[in-house]
Design an enzyme around this catalytic site. Structure first.
Site, PDB file in Angstrom:
ATOM      1  N   GLU A   6      44.817  45.958  40.459  1.00 31.22           N
ATOM      2  CA  GLU A   6      45.399  47.072  40.686  1.00 31.22           C
ATOM      3  C   GLU A   6      44.640  48.625  40.936  1.00 31.22           C
ATOM      4  O   GLU A   6      44.422  49.642  41.757  1.00 31.22           O
ATOM      5  CB  GLU A   6      47.064  46.730  40.055  1.00 31.22           C
ATOM      6  CG  GLU A   6      47.609  47.455  40.349  1.00 31.22           C
ATOM      7  CD  GLU A   6      48.412  48.082  41.437  1.00 31.22           C
ATOM      8  OE1 GLU A   6      48.782  47.233  42.116  1.00 31.22           O
ATOM      9  OE2 GLU A   6      48.484  48.812  42.081  1.00 31.22           O
ATOM     10  N   CYS A  14      39.813  51.068  28.592  1.00 27.83           N
ATOM     11  CA  CYS A  14      39.400  49.834  29.137  1.00 27.83           C
ATOM     12  C   CYS A  14      38.570  49.193  28.992  1.00 27.83           C
ATOM     13  O   CYS A  14      37.315  48.996  29.144  1.00 27.83           O
ATOM     14  CB  CYS A  14      39.218  50.465  30.740  1.00 27.83           C
ATOM     15  SG  CYS A  14      39.024  49.004  32.086  1.00 27.83           S
ATOM     16  N   SER A  63      41.288  48.974  40.332  1.00 27.72           N
ATOM     17  CA  SER A  63      40.071  49.774  41.385  1.00 27.72           C
ATOM     18  C   SER A  63      40.703  49.456  42.861  1.00 27.72           C
ATOM     19  O   SER A  63      39.647  49.987  42.920  1.00 27.72           O
ATOM     20  CB  SER A  63      39.909  48.039  40.463  1.00 27.72           C
ATOM     21  OG  SER A  63      39.185  47.828  39.534  1.00 27.72           O
ATOM     22  N   GLU A 117      31.918  47.603  40.543  1.00 29.28           N
ATOM     23  CA  GLU A 117      32.918  47.239  42.045  1.00 29.28           C
ATOM     24  C   GLU A 117      33.165  48.588  42.866  1.00 29.28           C
ATOM     25  O   GLU A 117      32.731  48.464  44.098  1.00 29.28           O
ATOM     26  CB  GLU A 117      34.578  46.754  41.550  1.00 29.28           C
ATOM     27  CG  GLU A 117      34.469  46.160  41.104  1.00 29.28           C
ATOM     28  CD  GLU A 117      36.125  45.782  40.559  1.00 29.28           C
ATOM     29  OE1 GLU A 117      35.998  44.332  40.208  1.00 29.28           O
ATOM     30  OE2 GLU A 117      36.910  46.289  40.415  1.00 29.28           O
ATOM     31  N   ALA A 147      45.761  43.829  35.277  1.00 21.77           N
ATOM     32  CA  ALA A 147      45.082  45.025  34.968  1.00 21.77           C
ATOM     33  C   ALA A 147      43.743  45.342  35.509  1.00 21.77           C
ATOM     34  O   ALA A 147      42.415  46.268  36.135  1.00 21.77           O
ATOM     35  CB  ALA A 147      45.138  46.099  33.569  1.00 21.77           C
TER      36      ALA A 147
END
Ligand code: HEM
Length: 395
Positions: free
Chosen positions: A236, A344, A238, A353, A233
């Site tokens: 992938e 999340c 991001s 990010e 998680a």
């Protein structure tokens, strides 16, 4: 009528018109998943939010025998994503400190430096560089490896297993289970190695191993599930969103120019791009624990319901002009990070990010363009929507 999901016209830039039709005409619809299960699909914002947050809809029931499946891979039991409160609350408490806003902000300068270095790699590759391979993927992989304590050098291996774990391609059906076993064995070996280390914790897996040794109720199965869940998680989605954000901005180039002119807009632009970009071609699955009425339909106990985040994000009941990208959109309550107990865990890390990725590219490549029309870019047939390529001309 039961519709097959992903829809026949999925895996391309613009969402299928079926989403709009369902949202307006059939807000709770019957769909058949790739794994052959018949489930309900809700498409309006209010219903999506309700299904995600209401305890009558379970994630733990998704791993029970006979539960409906959305993709080819069987979800991993004993993880954050496959437990309900109170087990879920107990597990989440063990990692929530690391990912909380204040703590994770400490990684921002490091992420910014990494983005700058990766932008140098893109510059060295020159025109035609694939921004997905050289920038969007390595950035979140390096970040999650660093946080978790997973060797970056092993990325080729866990990338392949991740791709298979999320696969929506029937041609790969036979390799999916094997990939999941390999991923668990890999994390299992890493955890075993960490158990022999006696020094100060160096990373999150060390901390979890220590918590287990110090008597926190954490089984080995849960520890491994943590590692797999966070590793997968944690990179992938991001990676896909970094590529999708850049692609959307370059597809509507005036937006890129707007950001080049004003870097201060980056945080609100990221929220709007998260709302606009697709997260998945399906919805987030829950199983009803009792009969629940939704939009006049009774969902029976044991039936599956998918909550379509992308559709909720384009619901005109909540967002003005939902199909337009408005980088300064006020009160952007998108559901791209979900809602309720499973919201999340890495939302703030993902924001860091995405913001730092865009800032590095805006500074380094103000004149960048897509090397081919956006409509011709290839999409991958996986559970989490993402481009297969992002070739660019650097300008
Ligand atoms: C832009 C990037 C990201 C997006 C769009 C995203 C989206 C989501 C969504 C929608 C959920 C909820 C799923 C559901 O309710 O069924 C979720 C859960 C989760 N995400 Fe993210 N995510 C992103 C990045 C990350 C990162 C960087 C991490 C790193 C740790 C992460 C870790 C998790 C975990 C562990 C869960 C499960 C939480 C729980 O069940 O309690 N995500 N994510």
């Amino acid at each position: 009528m039961t519709i097959d999901i992903p829809f026949a016209d999925a895996f391309q830039f613009d969402p299928s018109p079926t989403w709009t039709r369902l949202r307006e005409e059939e807000p709770i619809a019957r769909v058949r998943t790739l794994a052959g299960a018949e489930v309900w699909l809700v498409t309006r914002y209010a219903d999506v939010r309700m299904v995600l947050a209401d305890p009558r809809f379970s994630r733990a029931a998704v791993v029970k025998d006979g539960a409906p499946r959305v993709a080819l891979a069987k979800p991993l039991p004993s993880s954050l994503t496959t437990t309900d409160p109170p087990e879920h609350t107990r597990l989440r408490r063990l990692v929530s400190g690391t990912f909380a806003h204040r703590g994770i902000e400490r990684t921002r300068p490091w992420v910014a430096d990494l983005a700058k270095t990766l932008a140098d790699d893109v510059a060295s590759a020159g025109d035609g560089a694939d921004l997905r391979q050289l920038f969007a993927l390595p950035l979140p992989i390096a970040v999650i490896c660093h946080l978790l304590g997973v060797p970056y050098a092993d990325r080729e291996r866990f990338r392949e297993w991740t791709e298979l774990g999320y696969s929506m391609s029937m041609a790969e059906r036979d390799r999916v289970d094997e990939a999941m076993v390999s991923m668990q064995a890999y994390i299992g070996a890493l955890v075993a190695e960490k158990m022999t280390y006696a020094g100060e914790p160096r990373d999150l897996l060390d901390e979890l191993v220590r918590a287990r040794e110090e008597g926190d109720r954490l089984s080995e199965e849960e520890l491994i599930a943590f590692g797999v869940n966070l590793l997968v998680a944690g990179h992938e989605t991001s990676a896909n969103q970094i590529a999708s954000c850049v692609a959307t901005l370059l597809r509507f180039r005036h937006l890129w120019e707007q950001l080049v002119a004003d870097h201060e807009l980056v945080p609100s632009a990221v929220e709007e791009l998260l709302r606009y970009n697709r997260f998945s071609e399906v919805g987030q699955l829950r199983v009803a624990l009792e009969d629940v009425e939704v939009e006049g339909v009774v969902v029976r106990a044991g039936e599956g319901v998918m909550a379509a985040l992308n559709s909720a994000n384009r619901d005109p009941r909540v967002f003005d002009d939902p199909d337009a990208v408005v980088l300064t959109r006020p009160q952007n309550q998108h559901l791209s990070f979900g809602a309720g107990p499973h919201f999340c865990l890495g939302a703030q890390l993902a924001r860091i990010e995405l913001q730092e990725a865009l800032l590095a590219l805006l500074r380094r490549f103000p004149d960048i363009r897509l090397a081919k029309p956006a409509e011709e870019l290839e999409w991958r047939r996986v559970l989490v929507s993402g481009l297969a390529e992002l070739p660019v001309v650097l300008g």
